[in-house]
Design an enzyme around this catalytic site. Structure first.
Site, PDB file in Angstrom:
ATOM      1  N   HIS A  27       0.848  -1.198   0.000  1.00  0.00           N
ATOM      2  CA  HIS A  27       0.000   0.000   0.000  1.00  0.00           C
ATOM      3  C   HIS A  27       0.881   1.244   0.000  1.00  0.00           C
ATOM      4  CE1 HIS A  27      -3.826   2.194   0.696  1.00  0.00           C
ATOM      5  NE2 HIS A  27      -2.999   3.101   1.199  1.00  0.00           N
ATOM      6  N   THR A  73      -7.140   9.604  -3.851  1.00  0.00           N
ATOM      7  CA  THR A  73      -8.258  10.463  -4.255  1.00  0.00           C
ATOM      8  C   THR A  73      -7.797  11.799  -4.847  1.00  0.00           C
ATOM      9  OG1 THR A  73      -8.401  11.339  -2.015  1.00  0.00           O
ATOM     10  CG2 THR A  73      -9.834   9.468  -2.574  1.00  0.00           C
ATOM     11  N   ARG A 126     -14.326  12.594   4.308  1.00  0.00           N
ATOM     12  CA  ARG A 126     -13.448  13.758   4.126  1.00  0.00           C
ATOM     13  C   ARG A 126     -12.650  13.664   2.824  1.00  0.00           C
ATOM     14  NH1 ARG A 126      -8.334  11.903   5.468  1.00  0.00           N
ATOM     15  NH2 ARG A 126      -8.547  10.002   6.688  1.00  0.00           N
ATOM     16  N   TYR A 153     -12.048   1.438   1.466  1.00  0.00           N
ATOM     17  CA  TYR A 153     -11.544   2.295   2.542  1.00  0.00           C
ATOM     18  C   TYR A 153     -12.741   2.958   3.212  1.00  0.00           C
ATOM     19  CZ  TYR A 153      -8.357   5.636   4.871  1.00  0.00           C
ATOM     20  OH  TYR A 153      -7.642   6.370   5.792  1.00  0.00           O
ATOM     21  N   ASP A 245       2.089   2.967   3.191  1.00  0.00           N
ATOM     22  CA  ASP A 245       1.207   4.118   2.945  1.00  0.00           C
ATOM     23  C   ASP A 245       2.002   5.376   2.576  1.00  0.00           C
ATOM     24  OD1 ASP A 245      -1.257   5.362   2.519  1.00  0.00           O
ATOM     25  OD2 ASP A 245      -1.337   6.132   4.571  1.00  0.00           O
ATOM     26  N   ASN A 250      -2.294  13.467   4.226  1.00  0.00           N
ATOM     27  CA  ASN A 250      -3.211  14.001   5.240  1.00  0.00           C
ATOM     28  C   ASN A 250      -2.851  13.652   6.678  1.00  0.00           C
ATOM     29  OD1 ASN A 250      -4.943  15.062   3.184  1.00  0.00           O
ATOM     30  ND2 ASN A 250      -5.638  12.960   2.839  1.00  0.00           N
TER      31      ASN A 250
HETATM   32  C1  0GY Z   1      -4.324   6.460   2.509  1.00  0.00           C
HETATM   33  C2  0GY Z   1      -5.102   7.328   3.378  1.00  0.00           C
HETATM   34  C3  0GY Z   1      -5.670   8.524   3.086  1.00  0.00           C
HETATM   35  C4  0GY Z   1      -5.848   9.077   1.794  1.00  0.00           C
HETATM   36  C5  0GY Z   1      -6.194   8.389   0.690  1.00  0.00           C
HETATM   37  O1  0GY Z   1      -6.889   8.184  -1.501  1.00  0.00           O
HETATM   38  C6  0GY Z   1      -6.557   8.969  -0.622  1.00  0.00           C
HETATM   39  O2  0GY Z   1      -6.527  10.185  -0.774  1.00  0.00           O
HETATM   40  O3  0GY Z   1      -6.274   7.079   0.721  1.00  0.00           O
HETATM   41  C7  0GY Z   1      -6.233   9.301   4.200  1.00  0.00           C
HETATM   42  O4  0GY Z   1      -6.307  10.538   4.094  1.00  0.00           O
HETATM   43  O5  0GY Z   1      -6.594   8.700   5.242  1.00  0.00           O
HETATM   44  O6  0GY Z   1      -4.508   5.248   2.519  1.00  0.00           O
HETATM   45  O7  0GY Z   1      -3.501   6.977   1.761  1.00  0.00           O
END
Ligand code: 0GY
Length: 289
Positions: A27, A73, A126, A153, A245, A250
């Protein structure tokens, strides 16, 4: 980059734990660089660039051989940065994309050829606007035909309501970050037990024992997260994955030292057998077979 966005750790420590040969960081993300791969207009945050070269250099430094790069995202459904990273990394990387319901078989086949093996459904409020369940269902049916899995998620508070939807998905499911438990409630709390029961009842559901830095209420030793990861690894040794990760989007409390995250592994996977399953055999089964 957002004013309150924290960049990744500039010089992680050298971990004491050395991963077994063939270990996979299952991940991680690539962000941009924005000049080549702009962030999505609908994004909820603007990160610092975290290009593939930095990711691959970190992988080498930490002693891993392979990566699973997950579409984040901030790039929406524009998977170009992901596909570019996969195309330049040969057999060392696989990917998890984000797609819409109109994706066709040719587009999916092209993604498969470059290493995509799953799609991600994000329910974290969020991070994304709400997507109707029928849209996810349509995508799930399309990707199941290729043998892909679905990464989901969500926050722990949303699990109960999501269970019927998850149970109806037609393929393997991988839940991010242990289902994001509130670790202050303890492993025996009904919320985490609900998550354990979900995996116990559904052999197609896996989880990533990731993100102690996001889950901790105590701080960078992450001791309060150990019992959660440990319980999952010992109960479902062949359905757990681990990842950094990186670049840790964030994070507000602190930016983790990636070397310390690697040293978290032997605290939750205590035997060589568990470590091999977590880092080599399980990701290999899902992404390289
Ligand atoms: C992660 C966690 C986060 C963000 C995203 O796709 C994303 O923007 O997954 C988060 O902000 O908790 O797994 O990277």
């Amino acid at each position: 980059m957002d004013a309150d966005y924290r960049p990744f750790h500039p010089n992680p420590s050298n971990p004491a734990f050395r991963p077994p040969a063939g270990a996979v960081d299952a991940h991680c993300h690539v962000f941009g660089p924005a000049a080549a791969f702009p962030y999505a207009p609908e994004r909820k945050y603007t990160p610092c660039d975290a290009p593939k070269e930095k990711l691959f250099a970190l992988r080498d430094f930490l002693g891993f051989e392979r990566s699973v790069i997950v579409q984040a995202t901030c790039h929406g459904r524009d998977n170009r940065a992901l596909l570019d990273a996969l195309a330049s990394d040969g057999d060392h990387s696989r990917g998890v994309a984000s797609v819409g319901p109109d994706i066709d078989a040719d587009e999916l086949a092209a993604m498969h050829d470059v290493g995509v093996r799953g799609v991600r459904f994000n329910f974290v409020k969020r991070l994304v606007d709400k997507t109707p369940r029928e849209v996810f269902q349509t995508i799930a049916e399309k990707v199941a035909k290729l043998g892909w899995h679905i990464v989901v998620y969500f926050e722990a508070a949303d699990l109960e309501e999501l269970i019927p939807f998850l149970k109806a998905l037609p393929t393997t499911i991988v839940v991010d970050h242990m289902g994001r438990p509130d670790v202050t409630k303890g492993v025996e709390h009904a919320d985490f037990q609900r998550f354990i029961a979900l995996l116990a009842d559904n052999p197609n559901i896996w989880t990533k024992v990731t993100c102690p830095e996001r889950l901790t209420a105590a701080g960078p030793d992450y001791a309060d997260v150990v019992p959660f990861g440990r319980r999952l690894v010992e109960t479902f040794p062949d359905r757990v994955l681990w990842g950094t990760d990186w670049p840790h989007p964030n994070m507000k409390s602190h930016m983790p030292d990636d070397g310390m995250l690697v040293d978290f592994i032997p605290r939750i996977a205590v035997t060589e057998k568990e470590q091999r399953a977590l880092l080599v055999d399980n990701p290999k089964r899902l992404y390289w077979s």
